[in-house]
Scaffold this motif. Structure first.
Motif, PDB file in Angstrom:
ATOM      1  N   ASP A   9       0.818  -1.210   0.000  1.00  0.00           N
ATOM      2  CA  ASP A   9       0.000   0.000   0.000  1.00  0.00           C
ATOM      3  C   ASP A   9       0.856   1.266   0.000  1.00  0.00           C
ATOM      4  O   ASP A   9       0.395   2.336   0.369  1.00  0.00           O
ATOM      5  N   THR A  10       2.113   1.104  -0.410  1.00  0.00           N
ATOM      6  CA  THR A  10       2.943   2.276  -0.708  1.00  0.00           C
ATOM      7  C   THR A  10       3.756   1.955  -1.959  1.00  0.00           C
ATOM      8  O   THR A  10       3.956   0.777  -2.293  1.00  0.00           O
ATOM      9  N   ILE A  11       4.232   2.980  -2.621  1.00  0.00           N
ATOM     10  CA  ILE A  11       5.011   2.796  -3.851  1.00  0.00           C
ATOM     11  C   ILE A  11       6.302   2.018  -3.561  1.00  0.00           C
ATOM     12  O   ILE A  11       6.674   1.101  -4.301  1.00  0.00           O
ATOM     13  N   GLU A  12       6.962   2.369  -2.470  1.00  0.00           N
ATOM     14  CA  GLU A  12       8.237   1.719  -2.145  1.00  0.00           C
ATOM     15  C   GLU A  12       8.036   0.227  -1.904  1.00  0.00           C
ATOM     16  O   GLU A  12       8.778  -0.606  -2.425  1.00  0.00           O
ATOM     17  N   ASP A  13       7.039  -0.101  -1.083  1.00  0.00           N
ATOM     18  CA  ASP A  13       6.766  -1.518  -0.789  1.00  0.00           C
ATOM     19  C   ASP A  13       6.341  -2.261  -2.057  1.00  0.00           C
ATOM     20  O   ASP A  13       6.655  -3.443  -2.227  1.00  0.00           O
ATOM     21  N   PHE A  14       5.601  -1.584  -2.892  1.00  0.00           N
ATOM     22  CA  PHE A  14       5.105  -2.200  -4.124  1.00  0.00           C
ATOM     23  C   PHE A  14       6.277  -2.641  -5.004  1.00  0.00           C
ATOM     24  O   PHE A  14       6.344  -3.781  -5.472  1.00  0.00           O
ATOM     25  N   TRP A  15       7.234  -1.722  -5.187  1.00  0.00           N
ATOM     26  CA  TRP A  15       8.373  -2.058  -6.051  1.00  0.00           C
ATOM     27  C   TRP A  15       9.197  -3.193  -5.437  1.00  0.00           C
ATOM     28  O   TRP A  15       9.599  -4.130  -6.134  1.00  0.00           O
ATOM     29  N   GLN A  16       9.418  -3.111  -4.128  1.00  0.00           N
ATOM     30  CA  GLN A  16      10.182  -4.181  -3.465  1.00  0.00           C
ATOM     31  C   GLN A  16       9.467  -5.520  -3.584  1.00  0.00           C
ATOM     32  O   GLN A  16      10.093  -6.567  -3.791  1.00  0.00           O
ATOM     33  N   ALA A  17       8.137  -5.486  -3.464  1.00  0.00           N
ATOM     34  CA  ALA A  17       7.357  -6.725  -3.567  1.00  0.00           C
ATOM     35  C   ALA A  17       7.466  -7.317  -4.976  1.00  0.00           C
ATOM     36  O   ALA A  17       7.577  -8.546  -5.136  1.00  0.00           O
ATOM     37  N   LEU A  18       7.445  -6.459  -5.968  1.00  0.00           N
ATOM     38  CA  LEU A  18       7.557  -6.952  -7.354  1.00  0.00           C
ATOM     39  C   LEU A  18       8.929  -7.580  -7.592  1.00  0.00           C
ATOM     40  O   LEU A  18       9.044  -8.672  -8.163  1.00  0.00           O
ATOM     41  N   ILE A  19       9.957  -6.885  -7.147  1.00  0.00           N
ATOM     42  CA  ILE A  19      11.322  -7.345  -7.400  1.00  0.00           C
ATOM     43  C   ILE A  19      11.625  -8.625  -6.614  1.00  0.00           C
ATOM     44  O   ILE A  19      12.363  -9.496  -7.077  1.00  0.00           O
TER      45      ILE A  19
END
Lengths: 370, 146
Positions: A9-19
């Motif tokens: 639910d944040t941009i930073e967490d989203f990118w980390q989750a994808l990677i």
């Protein structure tokens, strides 16, 4: 930018989750109780709100993130461009369940926009695009156009769809859902899609008019739209509508296809849709097919939010110089190179593809800001 | 540009039936469309709502496992625009906008921009107003640009 989905639910967490290849799928007891055939989905578990306004709540949270990051001038004329499939699906479900006090007209995507404007009074106009799974790209195109014509200074563009039992039933009855509960885009053993929910919004402004304090993350070069005019739910067997969409984009943006670093694909994991998309990519990129990746195995198919959230992925890939991997897919039988791990490389140009029931084809192009 | 706007009041048994009846009216006009050089712009206040309610009602009655799959595509607001595109081979942009205020200028301005950008030769502009008291009666305002 702002995002809310099953993995972050944040941009930073989203990118980390994808990677890190995190996947938001779970089995849901309420779906089992209701006798759904498929009970796995990518839902957001910690949203506290009126269930009839879940879409509004997701959009509000996401737009707040985006505005906080962009910090637009308080005197800016802001426009809202929102894509959705169904609006507040739970309201239509409640009416069918016997709640006759609900006026369906209030719970469309336009209803969400009107409620958002009350919450964000700096928004002076809005447009709502109900163009199913391509809706985010429609919103981005309209936002770009409104900025070019000077109607507004800042655009908030994106998409939202809360979890929908109507969609869950419909895709199940259309035999599009994955019996295994694993979305495997472009994989030889793919067996269908998994439904998700979420919202994604981006703040856009003219590069030449951007405040000196603005950090320009990427540029939105253009958007192409075509229609198969072939079948209510199935893509054209020759993929001609999608190919035409690629060529329209190339004409609008004067882009050489060889300059595309990767394609953020629609990649639902269904036999028919992935085959059609791969065929179109093969026909379009005849010299060199770029990397093709899909995030739908991470977060499910978020319908009207899909191309908006994927637009955010395009921008994040440019900033972070990485192509995100496609979870659950090790190789493809469709002639595409699908990354199963993150690919580190400079990213200058990305295409964001979204296709929808009704034969809609949409592609946006994002580039590194020069 | 001279455009003849036509208006229709159509009542049907379901949203698919209403779209079929409207397509029949348009077909009688013998209008020309031009594949990818044609576009369709539809503005509606509530297309898809009636089918959404009916589809979930059907799922509750028969179980989600056995709901009538033919209703599902019509739960989407863009089903009508997609249907009309198939009837008249309109392969360019296909829009469905939702608004409680049905101002034809909202779609007219998109058409004007795309006409130049995509060199459109023809377009269908439609305001699709589902009546609040009976969603199966639709007031249609239709303009052909060619």
């Amino acid at each position: 930018m702002g995002v809310v989905c099953s993995i972050a639910d944040t941009i930073e967490d989203f990118w980390q989750a994808l990677i890190s290849k995190r996947c938001g799928i779970r089995e849901w007891e309420d779906l089992r109780t209701l006798n759904f055939k498929y009970t796995y989905a990518h839902r957001i578990s910690d949203v506290e709100c009126d269930p009839l306004w879940r879409g509004f709540e997701l959009a509000k949270k996401t737009i707040s993130q985006a505005l906080q990051q962009a910090s637009p001038n308080s005197k800016s004329r802001i426009g809202l461009f929102l894509g959705t499939t169904m609006g507040e699906s739970a309201a239509f479900e409640a009416i069918a369940e016997g709640n006759r006090d609900i006026a369906p007209h209030d719970y469309t995507g336009d209803g969400i926009c009107r409620k958002l404007r009350k919450h964000f009074p700096q928004i002076i106009m809005h447009r709502c695009f109900a163009t199913a799974c391509a809706a985010g790209n429609y919103a981005l195109k309209a936002a770009r156009q409104a900025l070019i014509t000077g109607d507004i200074d800042i655009a908030i563009a994106g998409g939202v769809d809360p979890f929908s039992k109507i969609a869950m039933t419909g895709f199940s009855r259309a035999r599009a859902m994955s019996p295994s509960g694993l979305c495997r885009p472009f994989s030889a053993d793919r067996d269908g899609m998994v439904l998700g929910e979420g919202a994604g919004f981006l703040v856009l402004e003219r590069v030449e008019g951007a405040a000196p304090s603005s950090r320009v993350l990427a540029t939105l070069d253009g958007c192409a739209l075509t229609c198969d005019a072939f079948h209510p739910t199935a893509p054209r067997p020759d993929s001609a509508g999608i190919v035409q969409c690629f060529y329209q984009l190339s004409t609008l943006t004067s882009t050489d296809f060889n300059s595309i670093d990767w394609v953020c694909s629609h990649g639902t994991g269904t036999k028919l849709s992935d085959t059609s998309e791969a065929r179109a990519i093969g026909k379009t990129f005849q010299e060199k097919i770029p990397w093709v990746s899909s995030i739908k195995a991470h977060i499910g198919h978020t319908l009207g939010a899909a191309t908006a959230i994927e637009a955010i992925v395009c921008v994040l890939s440019i900033i972070n110089e990485k192509i995100p991997p496609t979870v659950n897919t090790e190789s493809s039988d469709l002639g595409l190179e699908i990354p199963s791990t993150p690919i580190s490389r400079p990213i200058n140009r990305v295409l964001n593809c979204g296709y929808a029931f009704g034969g809609l084809n949409s592609i946006t192009q994002f580039s590194k800001c020069r | 540009m001279q455009v003849n706007w036509k208006t229709y009041k159509i009542t049907g048994e379901n949203e698919e039936g209403i779209a079929e009846l409207f397509a029949e009216y348009v077909r009688k006009e013998q209008l020309q469309f031009h594949g990818v050089r044609s576009a369709l712009y539809l503005l509606t206040n509530a297309a898809g709502s009636d089918s959404s309610i009916k589809f979930w009602g059907n799922a509750l009655e028969h179980s989600p496992r056995f709901a009538n799959p033919n209703i599902f595509p019509w739960t989407l607001a863009n089903a009508t625009a997609g249907y009309l595109a198939r009837q008249f081979s309109i392969e360019g942009p296909n829009y469905t906008l939702v608004s409680s205020i049905l101002d034809v200028n909202d779609i007219l301005e998109i058409y004007e921009l795309e006409k130049a950008e995509l060199q459109l030769e023809s377009a269908m502009l439609i305001v699709w107003e589902c009546q609040e008291e009976n969603a199966l009666t639709v007031n249609v305002q239709f303009g052909y640009f060619g």
